[in-house]
Design a protein around this motif. Structure first.
Motif, PDB file in Angstrom:
ATOM      1  N   ASP A  34       0.858  -1.173   0.000  1.00 35.74           N
ATOM      2  CA  ASP A  34       0.000   0.000   0.000  1.00 35.74           C
ATOM      3  C   ASP A  34       0.905   1.238   0.000  1.00 35.74           C
ATOM      4  O   ASP A  34       1.725   1.403   0.913  1.00 35.74           O
ATOM      5  N   ASN A  36       0.412   4.172   0.861  1.00 35.89           N
ATOM      6  CA  ASN A  36       0.266   4.962   2.084  1.00 35.89           C
ATOM      7  C   ASN A  36       1.104   4.396   3.226  1.00 35.89           C
ATOM      8  O   ASN A  36       1.591   5.150   4.074  1.00 35.89           O
ATOM      9  N   ALA A  79       2.760   3.948  -6.466  1.00 37.21           N
ATOM     10  CA  ALA A  79       1.357   4.253  -6.754  1.00 37.21           C
ATOM     11  C   ALA A  79       1.125   4.427  -8.250  1.00 37.21           C
ATOM     12  O   ALA A  79       0.124   3.950  -8.803  1.00 37.21           O
ATOM     13  N   ARG A  80       2.060   5.092  -8.932  1.00 36.90           N
ATOM     14  CA  ARG A  80       1.897   5.305 -10.368  1.00 36.90           C
ATOM     15  C   ARG A  80       2.124   4.020 -11.161  1.00 36.90           C
ATOM     16  O   ARG A  80       1.421   3.763 -12.140  1.00 36.90           O
ATOM     17  N   ASN A  83      -0.872   1.776 -10.516  1.00 36.73           N
ATOM     18  CA  ASN A  83      -2.152   2.453 -10.739  1.00 36.73           C
ATOM     19  C   ASN A  83      -2.975   2.541  -9.445  1.00 36.73           C
ATOM     20  O   ASN A  83      -4.186   2.300  -9.443  1.00 36.73           O
ATOM     21  N   LYS A  84      -2.303   2.881  -8.352  1.00 38.26           N
ATOM     22  CA  LYS A  84      -2.978   3.043  -7.066  1.00 38.26           C
ATOM     23  C   LYS A  84      -2.983   4.494  -6.609  1.00 38.26           C
ATOM     24  O   LYS A  84      -3.073   4.783  -5.417  1.00 38.26           O
ATOM     25  N   GLN A  85      -2.904   5.402  -7.554  1.00 38.58           N
ATOM     26  CA  GLN A  85      -2.922   6.818  -7.211  1.00 38.58           C
ATOM     27  C   GLN A  85      -4.296   7.214  -6.678  1.00 38.58           C
ATOM     28  O   GLN A  85      -5.330   6.701  -7.127  1.00 38.58           O
ATOM     29  N   SER A  86      -4.315   8.119  -5.734  1.00 34.95           N
ATOM     30  CA  SER A  86      -5.576   8.619  -5.183  1.00 34.95           C
ATOM     31  C   SER A  86      -5.369  10.033  -4.656  1.00 34.95           C
ATOM     32  O   SER A  86      -4.249  10.436  -4.323  1.00 34.95           O
ATOM     33  N   LYS A  87      -6.455  10.772  -4.571  1.00 35.57           N
ATOM     34  CA  LYS A  87      -6.379  12.131  -4.036  1.00 35.57           C
ATOM     35  C   LYS A  87      -5.980  12.108  -2.571  1.00 35.57           C
ATOM     36  O   LYS A  87      -5.217  12.959  -2.110  1.00 35.57           O
ATOM     37  N   PHE A  88      -6.499  11.118  -1.837  1.00 34.59           N
ATOM     38  CA  PHE A  88      -6.130  11.022  -0.428  1.00 34.59           C
ATOM     39  C   PHE A  88      -4.641  10.726  -0.280  1.00 34.59           C
ATOM     40  O   PHE A  88      -3.976  11.270   0.609  1.00 34.59           O
ATOM     41  N   GLY A  89      -4.107   9.852  -1.152  1.00 41.27           N
ATOM     42  CA  GLY A  89      -2.688   9.524  -1.090  1.00 41.27           C
ATOM     43  C   GLY A  89      -1.819  10.751  -1.284  1.00 41.27           C
ATOM     44  O   GLY A  89      -0.819  10.941  -0.577  1.00 41.27           O
TER      45      GLY A  89
END
Length: 255
Positions: A34, A36, A79-80, A83-89
């Motif tokens: 993860d 995060n 993350a990139r 493909n686990k990018q998120s605004k929260f991240g």
């Protein structure tokens, strides 16, 4: 793309060269990591680097600071790639980066205070540390508010990357290494970080202001011209077949 468009020069030409292989190795092992969690781990590493200024030689802490700067890119790269990018991240990473920045500059300031001589020098170092810390936070705040309020990062509209985070941490790293031979380098590091961060903020504020003021002026001119053209079109419609002649008589030939 494993990097980011907003990367500073140190990140682009040094840090990414080291962090990218680490990120690819983690992903190649098919470890379901993860991003995060990686953010938390690198944050702890960065805070330890700041604490080392108090309990160890500054040059050791400086090396840890640069390592923390390199590892800071791993979470985003993973993350990139996965493909686990998120605004929260992005928010989480940015917030924890500020914890690391504060820890490092406080640790550096305490280390500089240890070598101070007399109450006057203590006051000067305290003032310099506040300038360096506030300037560092202002750079990050300006970037965040620019994206939120103006819809763009300063670097995307011609901003000057004078004191981006990677540059600030690299300066701390260099200053800490030099302090092994010239102990006052810690004080000069605070001065350089303070001057560069405030200069960065003022320069980029001027660039952003000029760009968006020009855009505002252009919009006003376009709106004025559109209103004028609409008025001319309506007048010609009212004048009918003799619109050209009537329009020239009313508006003049230099319309």
């Amino acid at each position: 793309m494993i990097g980011k468009p907003t990367d500073g020069p140190i990140s682009r030409y040094i840090n990414r060269k080291l962090s990218a292989p680490i990120s690819r190795f983690i992903v190649s092992r098919r470890w379901d990591v993860d991003p995060n969690i990686v953010t938390i781990m690198t944050t702890v590493f960065g805070i330890i680097a700041g604490a080392l200024y108090v309990v160890a030689y500054p040059w050791i802490a400086g090396i840890m600071v640069q390592l923390a700067s390199v590892l800071d890119g791993v979470d985003g790269e993973i993350a990139r790639i996965t493909n686990k990018q998120s605004k929260f991240g992005g928010f989480f990473d940015s917030l924890l980066d500020r914890f690391v920045d504060i820890a490092i500059l406080i640790g550096l300031s305490v280390s500089a205070l240890v070598i101070s001589e007399g109450p006057n020098e203590v006051k000067v170092i305290f003032f310099l540390s506040m300038i360096a810390l506030s300037g560092s936070l202002l750079v990050s705040f300006m970037n965040a508010r620019s994206e939120a309020s103006l819809g763009t990062h300063p670097s995307k509209v011609g901003g000057v990357p004078l004191a981006t985070r990677d540059i600030r941490l690299f300066i701390v790293f260099i200053g800490s290494i030099i302090s092994a031979f010239y102990v006052e380098a810690l004080i000069w590091t605070l001065i350089v970080v303070g001057v560069m961060t405030y200069t960065h903020v003022l320069l980029n504020l001027g660039i952003l202001s000029k760009r968006f003021w020009i855009r505002k002026e252009n919009r006003a001119l376009i709106h004025k011209e559109s209103a004028r053209n609409i008025g001319v079109a309506e007048l010609e419609e009212v004048c009918g077949g003799s619109s050209g002649r009537a329009t020239k008589e009313i508006l003049g030939d230099d319309r």
